[in-house]
Write a protein that holds these residues in place. Structure first.
Motif, mmCIF file in Angstrom:
data_model
loop_
_atom_site.group_PDB
_atom_site.id
_atom_site.type_symbol
_atom_site.label_atom_id
_atom_site.label_comp_id
_atom_site.label_asym_id
_atom_site.label_seq_id
_atom_site.Cartn_x
_atom_site.Cartn_y
_atom_site.Cartn_z
ATOM 1 N N SER A 149 1.428 2.878 4.159
ATOM 2 C CA SER A 149 1.700 1.647 4.902
ATOM 3 C C SER A 149 2.605 1.944 6.092
ATOM 4 O O SER A 149 3.201 3.026 6.190
ATOM 5 C CB SER A 149 2.374 0.616 3.992
ATOM 6 O OG SER A 149 3.642 1.075 3.585
ATOM 7 N N ARG A 178 -6.436 3.481 9.134
ATOM 8 C CA ARG A 178 -7.224 2.267 9.343
ATOM 9 C C ARG A 178 -6.787 1.582 10.623
ATOM 10 O O ARG A 178 -5.615 1.227 10.768
ATOM 11 C CB ARG A 178 -7.059 1.322 8.167
ATOM 12 C CG ARG A 178 -7.966 0.116 8.248
ATOM 13 C CD ARG A 178 -7.942 -0.640 6.956
ATOM 14 N NE ARG A 178 -6.662 -1.292 6.748
ATOM 15 C CZ ARG A 178 -6.522 -2.590 6.570
ATOM 16 N NH1 ARG A 178 -7.578 -3.361 6.542
ATOM 17 N NH2 ARG A 178 -5.330 -3.106 6.370
ATOM 18 N N PRO A 179 -7.699 1.373 11.568
ATOM 19 C CA PRO A 179 -7.328 0.625 12.773
ATOM 20 C C PRO A 179 -7.107 -0.834 12.397
ATOM 21 O O PRO A 179 -8.046 -1.584 12.187
ATOM 22 C CB PRO A 179 -8.526 0.808 13.711
ATOM 23 C CG PRO A 179 -9.636 1.268 12.860
ATOM 24 C CD PRO A 179 -9.063 1.851 11.615
ATOM 25 N N ASN A 180 -5.861 -1.205 12.287
ATOM 26 C CA ASN A 180 -5.488 -2.515 11.764
ATOM 27 C C ASN A 180 -4.467 -3.142 12.700
ATOM 28 O O ASN A 180 -3.420 -2.566 12.948
ATOM 29 C CB ASN A 180 -4.897 -2.338 10.357
ATOM 30 C CG ASN A 180 -4.527 -3.642 9.711
ATOM 31 O OD1 ASN A 180 -5.037 -4.694 10.072
ATOM 32 N ND2 ASN A 180 -3.626 -3.574 8.754
ATOM 33 N N LEU A 181 -4.775 -4.319 13.216
ATOM 34 C CA LEU A 181 -3.850 -5.038 14.079
ATOM 35 C C LEU A 181 -3.190 -6.126 13.249
ATOM 36 O O LEU A 181 -3.778 -7.172 12.996
ATOM 37 C CB LEU A 181 -4.584 -5.636 15.283
ATOM 38 C CG LEU A 181 -3.724 -6.337 16.327
ATOM 39 C CD1 LEU A 181 -2.714 -5.361 16.915
ATOM 40 C CD2 LEU A 181 -4.587 -6.927 17.407
ATOM 41 N N SER A 182 -1.982 -5.848 12.774
ATOM 42 C CA SER A 182 -1.301 -6.768 11.880
ATOM 43 C C SER A 182 0.199 -6.621 12.051
ATOM 44 O O SER A 182 0.698 -5.545 12.371
ATOM 45 C CB SER A 182 -1.678 -6.461 10.426
ATOM 46 O OG SER A 182 -0.878 -7.188 9.540
ATOM 47 N N ASN A 193 0.843 -1.189 0.000
ATOM 48 C CA ASN A 193 0.000 0.000 0.000
ATOM 49 C C ASN A 193 0.882 1.245 0.000
ATOM 50 O O ASN A 193 1.930 1.268 0.635
ATOM 51 C CB ASN A 193 -0.908 0.034 1.227
ATOM 52 C CG ASN A 193 -1.971 -1.031 1.185
ATOM 53 O OD1 ASN A 193 -2.322 -1.552 0.125
ATOM 54 N ND2 ASN A 193 -2.492 -1.377 2.351
ATOM 55 N N GLU A 197 0.911 -3.136 5.031
ATOM 56 C CA GLU A 197 -0.482 -2.692 5.113
ATOM 57 C C GLU A 197 -0.567 -1.340 5.810
ATOM 58 O O GLU A 197 0.333 -0.943 6.547
ATOM 59 C CB GLU A 197 -1.317 -3.716 5.891
ATOM 60 C CG GLU A 197 -1.407 -5.069 5.238
ATOM 61 C CD GLU A 197 -2.210 -6.054 6.066
ATOM 62 O OE1 GLU A 197 -2.702 -5.670 7.150
ATOM 63 O OE2 GLU A 197 -2.340 -7.197 5.628
ATOM 64 N N ASP A 198 -1.694 -0.649 5.585
ATOM 65 C CA ASP A 198 -1.895 0.600 6.302
ATOM 66 C C ASP A 198 -2.272 0.298 7.741
ATOM 67 O O ASP A 198 -2.730 -0.792 8.073
ATOM 68 C CB ASP A 198 -2.930 1.493 5.612
ATOM 69 C CG ASP A 198 -4.213 0.764 5.283
ATOM 70 O OD1 ASP A 198 -4.231 -0.468 5.398
ATOM 71 O OD2 ASP A 198 -5.181 1.434 4.916
ATOM 72 N N MET A 199 -2.072 1.276 8.606
ATOM 73 C CA MET A 199 -2.277 1.092 10.038
ATOM 74 C C MET A 199 -2.471 2.438 10.720
ATOM 75 O O MET A 199 -2.500 3.461 10.060
ATOM 76 C CB MET A 199 -1.092 0.344 10.652
ATOM 77 C CG MET A 199 0.295 0.884 10.263
ATOM 78 S SD MET A 199 0.871 2.351 11.104
ATOM 79 C CE MET A 199 1.434 1.743 12.630
ATOM 80 N N THR A 200 -2.608 2.410 12.018
ATOM 81 C CA THR A 200 -2.674 3.636 12.800
ATOM 82 C C THR A 200 -1.876 3.428 14.080
ATOM 83 O O THR A 200 -1.448 2.321 14.372
ATOM 84 C CB THR A 200 -4.129 4.033 13.097
ATOM 85 O OG1 THR A 200 -4.152 5.352 13.618
ATOM 86 C CG2 THR A 200 -4.784 3.090 14.081
#
Length: 191
Positions: free
Chosen positions: A38, A121-125, A35, A130-133
């Motif tokens: 990211s 994006r609230p992303n737990l990874s 992305n 990937e995109d995240m916060t």
């Protein structure tokens, strides 16, 4: 030192307009889906942001090592490399560790680069592609708007702020213990 004075919003725009698309293009050329916004993009630009802080403070600490220690090492027959390895670096190590942890603390509290470069994006990874916060962005998002003090959004922002404070406090405690160990081992006086 010039890079240390650049506002973080400029780093964020640079990440959004240059680094993110570059990583996406490189990923597409090798068959990896990256992305443009990211964690990789934000982390790379954050690294660029904190390198001047670490290098500037470390340079000051290394220059603060007394010249008499260097001259004494040369008088004992040490080469320039041995003097750096055995005298200068051990004497400056507490300051270098402090500079690194100060830069890490600054990176933990950074918001603008992450907002612009990593997405929201609230992303737990564990995948950096990937995109995240981050916690700081979530705190800002929780406090935007007209909420009462005891609303869940406001209370979650304060809880996240408390967690950020605790993590920073733990980092500072680790830093102080490492500095004490180096001071005891090398019996040095730092700034």
């Amino acid at each position: 030192e010039v890079l240390a004075g650049i506002p973080t919003i400029v780093y964020g725009v640079f990440a959004l307009m240059v680094i993110g698309p570059f990583f996406k293009m490189v990923g597409e050329s090798v068959g990896i889906d990256i992305n443009a916004t990211s964690a990789l993009t934000a982390g790379f630009v954050m690294g660029i942001m904190i390198i001047p802080l670490i290098s500037s403070l470390s340079d000051d600490v290394i220059r603060a090592v007394p010249d008499s220690q260097r001259k004494a090492a040369f008088a004992l027959g040490m080469t320039h490399g041995e003097t750096i390895k055995n005298i200068v670096i051990p004497s400056a190590m507490p300051g270098i560790i402090s500079a690194s942890l100060l830069a890490l603390s600054r990176a933990l509290g950074e918001t603008m680069i992450v907002v612009m470069a990593a997405g929201l994006r609230p992303n737990l990874s564990w995948n950096p592609l990937e995109d995240m916060t981050t916690v700081t962005v979530t705190i800002v998002n929780s406090l935007v708007g007209d909420f009462e003090f005891n609303s869940p959004e406001t209370l979650s922002a304060f809880a996240l702020g408390l967690m950020l404070f605790i993590v920073t406090l733990i980092l500072n405690m680790i830093s102080l213990s490492m500095i004490r160990k180096f001071k005891e081992k090398y019996k040095v006086n730092t700034l």
